[in-house]
Scaffold this active site. Structure first.
Site, PDB file in Angstrom:
ATOM      1  N   CYS A 306       0.847  -1.199   0.000  1.00 23.23           N
ATOM      2  CA  CYS A 306       0.000   0.000   0.000  1.00 23.23           C
ATOM      3  C   CYS A 306       0.879   1.245   0.000  1.00 23.23           C
ATOM      4  CB  CYS A 306      -0.913  -0.020   1.218  1.00 23.23           C
ATOM      5  SG  CYS A 306      -1.967   1.428   1.336  1.00 23.23           S
ATOM      6  N   HIS A 336      -5.664   4.607   5.812  1.00 24.46           N
ATOM      7  CA  HIS A 336      -5.345   3.381   5.077  1.00 24.46           C
ATOM      8  C   HIS A 336      -6.604   2.740   4.490  1.00 24.46           C
ATOM      9  CE1 HIS A 336      -3.867  -0.515   3.920  1.00 24.46           C
ATOM     10  NE2 HIS A 336      -4.906  -1.005   4.560  1.00 24.46           N
TER      11      HIS A 336
END
Ligand SMILES: [Zn+2]
Ligand SMILES: [Zn+2]
Lengths: 391, 386
Positions: A306, A336
């Site tokens: 990520c 996130h």
């Protein structure tokens, strides 16, 4: 900008699934799209700068909450929600009806509108279709939603029939009351519960009105997944190909992936931010809870692949130290989780365009269900659009 | 563990200051410098509450972050195992200094005999000296305080003597423990007992400390008492080392303390204002003879509904993220609906404003205009309106 408040261009399809660009007064949106929910004019805890860096091109505001505080007059006087929260990209507001029925004990729906007792002074007020549109015109979102007659998704019988027909009657009142069609797009909401006949009646009624976009409402409220996907599919098969389709309140990654395959373009859900407040982070394999002791000495990011600011700068161990109900922890996980949802939508968009949707979905599902014990409804729904999880 | 080289710490007094009055200095570690007088920012994890390290990066005047023992104590083993220091662990700006304080500016805990008690998230804990040493090393702090035994101002002489004795003993043990990091600030205690305050100052001054922390202030003492005791203590410690004070923070107090020769402040002033929905609004450079209006008060509460359509920034001309991007109306709304972002936005402004205040103070000390600045400040914003 051509002067129209909405343009929708498809770049690719895969069976029912579509990848496109939805252009609204505050810029283009790549679809399929996940819209983070900013109930009261903010995405819980995130600054608009953080939000800009995350990159959603559209977020939600809730008419019930904003109409209550700061109220429609303040909204109008400060120049609408874009200016109020200094958000230069697109906004969508709901009608306020759903929140009322779900939040206020005494809400009652009559032909006039949603009758409710003011939570301040106990007086009886009515949110009519006209009132809902008036407030939404003052808030000024790029997409506004028609007031519909909301019933619980498992309601049947005369009450469901009434709600379906009333939703169609109310759409005309909404259209008539709408004063800003040049820069605000009114979406109609398909109701009809789990009854295919009523869904079709509602679709007939709404499609005649030729609205800029359509939403599917009344799902995600306790019905079985089997009933859920069949209704979604019924609706997407009938909704016009050249207009955006919005599935309201659905945001679990597996559900969104299936529904994109079924032809949905837009989603909204409080799930990624709400679950973050309980310490849960979305990862390709599902969900991990960072409060768990197993992360105490885990010096890796939430997700190695990520690129969000949380994964770039913090370890699971650090977030674990914040996980005693600390708002910083919730904020880092929210960033996130929103990045995850946006990334998932982007992956779907790209794979539809490049013709790899089936591979993308198979790989997504394999990560979520490593033992390949896929839920039946997922297998069935994907089969319906010729995506095979088992070769 | 990283290859532990003891962090350096050097304090240089600028010649423009006076020995017994307001002074400017520079604290250096290996790579960076911080100008004094300065404020250490504090919050539950070394970041002001409601903010994160990215937001803190945007405030250039924030240079030293204060982490309280109580907030990291539980994570000692995690930080040790991480092995790259607390700045990296917490994503603090690399150029910022890190200070570990035994006391928490937000809470006062009175220690029981012979041990240091801290209130961690999972309850009270008694801190062992060796654990403190491990924490200092694992966190790789730039400087830290000795362990202290605080007393309130209404305690008996007996308790005051004991507070000094135990604090000195703990300092000696800390020094003998052989911590690789020698950058310890000795804590001067003694409560309201003049003799003990003097003894504490003199004894601490004989130890190999890099600076002094004036402990036990901001408790229940009066302003007169406080000023008297600060003078008393400062006259007993060498002028070439930095002096820090804990618990003193409103702008009047800050100006008075700078005037007496305090270099470093750590307190909960900004945090408390933010929790109450208040924003700091005083004019940083008030002009002599000018009448300042209501809106130029030291602080205002944005909870007030009169701001609900106020589309102006908190402070006109303020360069903080909040003032450049948001209005009083929006913040007033966020506070009224209890959205976290409301406190985040006012915290950003408050930290920006407060650290900018210290910059103005330094400029005035350097320029020799501090006395005038202080006088104008007190005239422009009478204490009664605060
Ligand atoms: Zn991430
Ligand atoms: Zn500001």
């Amino acid at each position: 900008h051509s002067g129209r408040a909405l343009e929708f261009e498809l770049h690719g399809t895969h069976n029912m699934a579509r990848a496109g660009t939805l252009t609204l007064p505050h810029g283009p949106i790549s679809t399929p799209v996940f819209m983070p929910v900013g109930t009261q004019g903010t995405i819980k805890g995130l600054t608009t700068k953080q939000l800009h860096e995350l990159g959603p091109s559209i977020i939600l505001g809730n008419t019930y909450h904003l109409g209550h505080r700061p109220g429609p007059e303040v909204m109008k006087n400060v120049g609408g929600l874009h200016s109020f929260m200094n958000w230069g990209r697109n906004l969508l507001t709901d009608s306020g009806g759903f929140q009322m029925v779900s939040l206020l004990k005494l809400a009652e729906i009559t032909e006039e509108g949603v009758k409710f007792e003011s939570p301040h002074d106990g007086t009886i007020l009515v949110l009519t279709p006209e009132k809902s549109i008036e407030i939404q015109n003052k808030i000024g979102a790029d997409i506004i939603m028609a007031l519909d007659d909301v019933v619980h998704s498992t309601t049947t019988g005369p009450r469901l029939e009434e709600s379906t027909h009333r939703t169609i009657r109310w759409i005309d009142r909404c259209i008539k009351a709408h004063t800003r069609p040049h820069d605000q797009n009114l979406f109609g909401i398909v109701q009809g519960g789990l009854d295919p006949g009523l869904r079709n009646i509602c679709l007939d009624g709404l499609l005649q009105r030729d609205l800029p976009g359509y939403a599917i409402g009344g799902l995600s409220g306790g019905e079985s997944k089997d009933e859920f996907w069949k209704i979604v599919f019924l609706c997407t098969c009938r909704l016009p190909k050249d207009k955006p389709r919005y599935l309201m309140g659905v945001g679990f990654p597996v559900d969104m992936v299936v529904c994109v395959a079924l032809g949905i373009d837009m989603f909204d859900c409080v799930y990624p931010t709400r679950t973050a407040r309980f310490g849960s982070a979305l990862v390709p394999s599902g969900v991990i809870n960072l409060k768990h002791n197993r992360y105490q000495y885990d010096f890796t990011p939430i997700d190695n692949n990520c690129t969000c600011s949380t994964c770039k700068n913090y370890t699971r161990a650090y977030i674990h130290t914040l996980s005693h109900g600390d708002e910083l922890g919730a904020q880092l996980i929210s960033v996130h989780n929103i990045a995850y949802q946006l990334g998932l939508m982007n992956g779907l968009h790209q794979s539809i365009i490049s013709g790899n949707l089936e591979e993308f979905i198979c790989s997504f599902m394999e990560q979520q269900f490593p033992k390949k014990d896929y839920p039946n409804w997922v297998v069935d729904a994907l089969n319906a659009v010729e995506i095979k999880l088992f070769k | 563990m990283q290859d532990s080289v003891s962090p350096t710490f050097k304090f240089t007094l600028l010649s423009t200051g006076t020995i017994s009055g307001p002074r400017c200095g520079i604290i250096c570690n290996r790579e960076n410098e911080v100008d004094t007088p300065c404020i250490l920012v504090h919050g539950a994890v070394g970041i002001p509450n409601h903010m994160n390290s990215e937001l803190l990066r945007d405030i250039p005047e924030v240079r030293v972050q204060h982490v309280a023992l109580a907030d990291v104590y539980e994570n000692l083993k995690v930080i040790e195992q991480f092995g790259e220091g607390f700045k990296k662990f917490s994503n603090f700006p690399n150029q910022n200094f890190l200070y570990l304080g035994c006391t928490d500016p937000t809470f006062f805990y009175e220690s029981t005999q012979g041990s240091v008690l801290v209130q961690t998230r999972s309850g009270r804990a008694s801190v062992d000296l060796s654990e403190y040493v491990r924490l200092v090393e694992a966190m790789d702090v730039d400087f830290y305080s000795g362990l202290t035994y605080d007393v309130t101002w209404n305690h008996s002489r007996k308790r005051c003597i004991k507070s000094v004795q135990l604090t000195l003993e703990m300092l000696d043990e800390l020094i003998e423990a052989g911590c690789k990091n020698k950058n310890v600030f000795g804590v001067i205690e003694g409560g309201s007992d003049r003799k003990e305050r003097i003894r504490s100052a003199q004894e601490t001054a004989q130890r190999p400390v890099v600076g002094f922390l004036l402990g036990g202030f901001g408790l229940d003492e009066s302003t007169t008492q406080r000023n008297e005791y600060i003078h008393l203590v400062l006259s007993e410690i060498p002028p070439d080392k930095p002096r820090m004070i804990n618990g003193v923070g409103d702008p009047y107090e800050v100006l008075s303390c700078v005037e007496m020769g305090i270099d470093i402040f750590t307190n909960s002033f900004v945090g408390q204002a933010t929790e109450q929905g208040c924003v700091l609004t005083w004019n940083l450079t008030p002009q002599k003879g000018k009448i300042y209006l209501d809106s130029d008060k030291i602080m205002i509460s944005l909870l007030h509904t009169k701001f609900k359509e106020d589309m102006s920034p908190i402070v006109h001309g303020c360069g903080c993220y909040t003032c450049l991007n948001h209005t009083r109306a929006y913040i007033c709304h966020l506070l009224s609906v209890h959205e976290m972002l409301g406190h985040t936005l006012i915290q950003i402004h408050n930290v920006f404003h407060y650290t900018a205040f210290f910059k103005v103070i330094r400029e005035n000390v350097k320029g020799g205009t501090f006395e005038e600045y202080k006088k104008t400040f007190f005239e422009s914003f009478p204490i009664t309106t605060f």
